[in-house]
Design an enzyme around this catalytic site. Sequence first.
Site, mmCIF file in Angstrom:
data_model
loop_
_atom_site.group_PDB
_atom_site.id
_atom_site.type_symbol
_atom_site.label_atom_id
_atom_site.label_comp_id
_atom_site.label_asym_id
_atom_site.label_seq_id
_atom_site.Cartn_x
_atom_site.Cartn_y
_atom_site.Cartn_z
ATOM 1 N N LYS A 156 -1.033 -2.920 7.400
ATOM 2 C CA LYS A 156 -1.604 -4.280 7.417
ATOM 3 C C LYS A 156 -1.447 -4.903 8.810
ATOM 4 C CE LYS A 156 -0.733 -4.955 2.491
ATOM 5 N NZ LYS A 156 0.026 -5.614 1.416
ATOM 6 N N GLN A 179 5.311 -8.886 0.851
ATOM 7 C CA GLN A 179 5.048 -7.575 0.262
ATOM 8 C C GLN A 179 5.841 -7.418 -1.032
ATOM 9 O OE1 GLN A 179 2.730 -5.497 1.336
ATOM 10 N NE2 GLN A 179 3.156 -3.938 -0.195
ATOM 11 N N ASP A 232 -2.917 -13.466 -0.254
ATOM 12 C CA ASP A 232 -2.817 -12.376 -1.229
ATOM 13 C C ASP A 232 -3.398 -12.776 -2.588
ATOM 14 O OD1 ASP A 232 -1.927 -9.781 -0.796
ATOM 15 O OD2 ASP A 232 0.155 -10.391 -0.532
HETATM 16 N N1 GUN Z 1 2.378 -4.467 -3.309
HETATM 17 C C1 GUN Z 1 1.443 -3.632 -3.786
HETATM 18 N N2 GUN Z 1 0.197 -4.100 -3.526
HETATM 19 C C2 GUN Z 1 0.371 -5.265 -2.864
HETATM 20 C C3 GUN Z 1 -0.524 -6.231 -2.328
HETATM 21 O O1 GUN Z 1 -1.760 -6.129 -2.398
HETATM 22 N N3 GUN Z 1 0.041 -7.291 -1.707
HETATM 23 C C4 GUN Z 1 1.386 -7.444 -1.620
HETATM 24 N N4 GUN Z 1 1.861 -8.538 -1.014
HETATM 25 N N5 GUN Z 1 2.250 -6.589 -2.121
HETATM 26 C C5 GUN Z 1 1.741 -5.489 -2.735
#
Ligand code: GUN
Length: 283
Positions: free
Chosen positions: A51, A95, A118
Site C-alpha cells: 500500500k 491495518q 478503508d
Molecule cells: N486486512 C485485510 N484486508 C484489509 C483491508 O482492506 N484494510 C485493512 N485496513 N486491513 C485489512
Amino acid sequence: MVLLDGKSLAETIEKQIIIQTNFLKEKGVTPTLAVILVGEDPASCAYVSMKIKASERCGIRCIPKKLSQNITQKELLQIIQDLDKDEQIDGILVQLPLPKHIETKFILEAISYQKDVDGFHPFNIGRILAGVEAFAPATPLGVMNLLQHYNINVSGKNVAIIGASNIVGKPLASLMLNAGATISVCHILTQDIAFFTKKADIVCVGVGKPGLIRADMIQEGAIIIDIGMNRLNDGRLVGDVAFESVSQKASFITPVPGGVGPMTIVSLLQNTLLAAKQRKLKK
Ligand code: GUN
C-alpha cells in the site's frame, strides 16, 4: 474463458490517479495517507508495504506508523486522535487484524468518517448499505470496478458470496445488491456451499481455503471472482478456487495473483484521492 486481469487494470487506474494527484498538487494540495501497522504479522507487513509503495508511485504522501504489538488500546487511540486532528492528513488506515487485547470497533470508530478511506466506520458502512455515496471498502470496490471494466452487469444475476467478513463479504453483498443482483452470502456455518454456488451466475470467494471452490460446484459459464490469498508450503500464492479445473468451465475468472489483489490497492488510492478532494478543495 476470459481472465479478469486486475493487474493491468490497476496499472491503468494508477496512471489516472497520477494525473489527478498532479492536478491537486498544482493547487497546493498533497493527498496524504497515514498507515498504521500494529505488530509484525508477516501478511499484514506485506500488505502495508504494498500500500505504501503504490501510494508513493502515485504521488500520494504516506505517513507510516509501525507500532509495537504491545501498544495499549489507550495509546493507539491517542495516536489515531492526533492523526485525525491533523489538517494535512486526508486518510487514516489501520491495518487489520489488530492484536486481541485491542477492541477493533473502538479503533475504527475513532477515525472520523471523512478520513475513513478503508470504509470501515459505521457511518460509511451504513451509507453503503443504504446505497448512498460513501467510502466503500477497498476489496469490494475493486471487485465492482473490475466487473464494470469487463462490461459485466450484475443486475438481475444470482451472486453467491462465500465469506461474510466485515471487510469483504458483507460490504460486497451491499454493493452487489445495490447494483441489482440477488445475493446469497455463505459463511462458516453454511452447511452446503455447493447448493448456492451451483445456482450462481457469479461466485465471489474469499475465506482463505485453497481449493474450496471446485469445478463440480459451479455452473457452466459462471463468472468466478477469487478474493482468497494463500501461501502454500511450496511458496506458491493461490486463491480459494481450484483454478486449473474451474477456469475450464468458467466464462470469466480472476487469476491469483494478479486479479483482485491489485484492484484492492488501487481502490484504496482512489478513496484517498477522493478524501483529499473532499476535504481540501471545497474550502
Ligand atoms: N486486512 C485485510 N484486508 C484489509 C483491508 O482492506 N484494510 C485493512 N485496513 N486491513 C485489512
